[in-house]
Motif scaffolding. Sequence first.
Motif, short mmCIF file in Angstrom:
data_model
loop_
_atom_site.label_atom_id
_atom_site.label_comp_id
_atom_site.label_asym_id
_atom_site.label_seq_id
_atom_site.Cartn_x
_atom_site.Cartn_y
_atom_site.Cartn_z
N GLY A 57 -5.87 9.72 -13.72
CA GLY A 57 -6.48 8.65 -12.95
C GLY A 57 -5.68 7.37 -13.05
N GLY A 58 -5.85 6.53 -12.07
CA GLY A 58 -5.12 5.26 -12.10
C GLY A 58 -5.52 4.36 -10.95
N GLY A 59 -4.68 3.37 -10.72
CA GLY A 59 -4.95 2.43 -9.65
C GLY A 59 -4.13 1.17 -9.80
N ARG A 60 -4.51 0.18 -9.00
CA ARG A 60 -3.79 -1.10 -8.95
C ARG A 60 -4.48 -2.12 -9.84
N TYR A 61 -3.67 -3.00 -10.44
CA TYR A 61 -4.23 -4.05 -11.31
C TYR A 61 -3.45 -5.34 -11.05
N ASN A 62 -3.90 -6.08 -10.05
CA ASN A 62 -3.13 -7.24 -9.58
C ASN A 62 -3.27 -8.48 -10.45
N ARG A 63 -4.27 -8.50 -11.35
CA ARG A 63 -4.44 -9.72 -12.16
C ARG A 63 -4.20 -9.50 -13.65
N VAL A 95 0.66 7.65 -6.14
CA VAL A 95 -0.27 8.78 -6.06
C VAL A 95 0.50 10.07 -5.79
N TYR A 96 1.45 9.99 -4.89
CA TYR A 96 2.28 11.17 -4.60
C TYR A 96 3.02 11.64 -5.85
N ALA A 97 3.57 10.70 -6.63
CA ALA A 97 4.29 11.06 -7.85
C ALA A 97 3.37 11.74 -8.85
N ALA A 98 2.10 11.40 -8.84
CA ALA A 98 1.13 12.08 -9.71
C ALA A 98 0.81 13.47 -9.18
N GLN A 156 -4.07 5.15 2.85
CA GLN A 156 -4.36 6.44 3.47
C GLN A 156 -3.23 6.86 4.41
N ALA A 157 -2.67 5.91 5.13
CA ALA A 157 -1.55 6.23 6.01
C ALA A 157 -0.35 6.70 5.21
N GLY A 158 -0.11 6.04 4.07
CA GLY A 158 1.00 6.45 3.22
C GLY A 158 0.81 7.84 2.65
N LEU A 159 -0.42 8.17 2.23
CA LEU A 159 -0.69 9.51 1.70
C LEU A 159 -0.52 10.56 2.80
N ASP A 160 -0.92 10.21 4.02
CA ASP A 160 -0.70 11.13 5.14
C ASP A 160 0.80 11.36 5.36
N THR A 161 1.58 10.30 5.24
CA THR A 161 3.03 10.43 5.41
C THR A 161 3.63 11.34 4.34
N TYR A 162 3.13 11.21 3.11
CA TYR A 162 3.63 12.04 2.02
C TYR A 162 2.96 13.42 1.97
N SER A 163 2.08 13.68 2.93
CA SER A 163 1.38 14.98 3.03
C SER A 163 0.59 15.30 1.76
N VAL A 164 -0.11 14.30 1.26
CA VAL A 164 -0.95 14.48 0.08
C VAL A 164 -2.40 14.58 0.54
N PRO A 165 -3.08 15.70 0.30
CA PRO A 165 -4.50 15.81 0.70
C PRO A 165 -5.39 14.95 -0.19
N TYR A 166 -6.39 14.33 0.38
CA TYR A 166 -7.26 13.44 -0.39
C TYR A 166 -8.64 13.38 0.24
N LYS A 167 -9.58 12.87 -0.54
CA LYS A 167 -10.93 12.62 -0.08
C LYS A 167 -11.31 11.21 -0.49
N ALA A 176 0.83 -1.20 0.00
CA ALA A 176 0.00 0.00 0.00
C ALA A 176 0.87 1.25 0.00
N GLU A 177 2.05 1.15 0.62
CA GLU A 177 2.96 2.30 0.63
C GLU A 177 3.43 2.65 -0.78
N LEU A 178 3.62 1.62 -1.62
CA LEU A 178 3.98 1.90 -3.01
C LEU A 178 2.83 2.63 -3.72
N ASP A 179 1.60 2.18 -3.47
CA ASP A 179 0.46 2.89 -4.07
C ASP A 179 0.48 4.35 -3.66
N ALA A 180 0.79 4.61 -2.40
CA ALA A 180 0.85 5.99 -1.92
C ALA A 180 1.95 6.76 -2.65
#
Length: 416
Positions: free
Chosen positions: A283-289, A145-148, A240-251, A138-142
Amino acid sequence: MNRINAPRGTRDIVYPEISHWQMLEARIREFYSRFLYREIRTPMFERSELFQRGIGDTTEVVQKEMYTFQDKAGRSLTLRPENTASVVRAAIENNLFDALFPLRFFYIGPMFRYDKPQKGRYRQFHQFGIEVFREESAELDAEVVYAAYAFLEELGLREISLEINSVGCDECRPAYLRVLQQAAQARRDELCADCRRKVDSNPLRIFDCKQPGCRSAAATLPTIAAHLCPGCAGHFVGLQAGLDTYSVPYKVNERMVRGLDYYTRTAFEITSDRLGAQNAILGGGRYNRLIRDLGGPDIPGVGFAAGMERLLLHLEISPENEPSLCFLACQSAEFRPQVMKLARVLWQAGYHAYVDYSNANLKKQFRRSDRMAANFTLVLGEEEAAEGKVTVKDMTRQEQVRIPQQELLKWMNQRK
């Protein structure tokens, strides 16, 4: 004879607008190299099966928007409507899963969808995006998102909003889809014809519809949040914890889904109110399969794509400092060989130089120099040729000097 115009939904990108594109592309390459992304380029057309299997047969993209044709051998080919499936295919075909580490890629290029053209939306449009394979945290996902988000901020965009959601996985989503389908069936009469069809084939896509009646109905439908399995729920908390660490605001938007079927768990979107109803920038997201479904190893992936046309609508780009422009004029054609030699010296030193080959008089040549907004106008006539000199007009400082030709480069470098 009637002129031939560009097809509807396409456009030419010409000077000076093209310079904005070049600057944006340079910024993309520089920024994502910080995160160790490598550029990848894939074909603009692929076998149609790639997108049918990858994106999903029941999506709007596959059913209505793809440019599909048969080649002379009868094979079904499609102009790429997105690039994630192509990047996955390229990684599989070129054995990149074993050859490279980390498996991080970025791309820039045109995509094609048969859609209604409007502001910031074309049938040939351009995207840049990033893809990461083999890493599942999940931290990688964060970080993705931060890189975007950070890239948009670095470009100077401030009026942007990030929404995130979890769309579940193969373990928890089937049960949720049955609940959603039952609830949507009860509101079927309120839905448009497309969404009534989606109730049976792909009810998640109802959340994508922009029709007022469908939006009202979708607001009452159950979301997946209460149906997430422990693994997906924990992953979403970690995001969400990762985004908080990177100080990225989100809803958190429990009704936000992506328009492609390959997404699992993380989904996110960045929007801007400055674009009206079609407000998505990225936009984006995870695609595990997806990698497994396209014939590769069973490893996960995550990434995003951004529309470059829409992004450029937001940007106020100032031209970067370019080398000085020199306009080279001569009194008559007999002096042109000396002018051409001077131009070669300037080109080799990195200056922008234009030689007037028109045989026009000096007055007309000076008007051309003004039209081109040249920084310097170099003049070689009978007197200059006899003395081995050249007259240089500094158009910015409104100064004029006559200097030896062999000292031109030294003089120019002093004026930088």
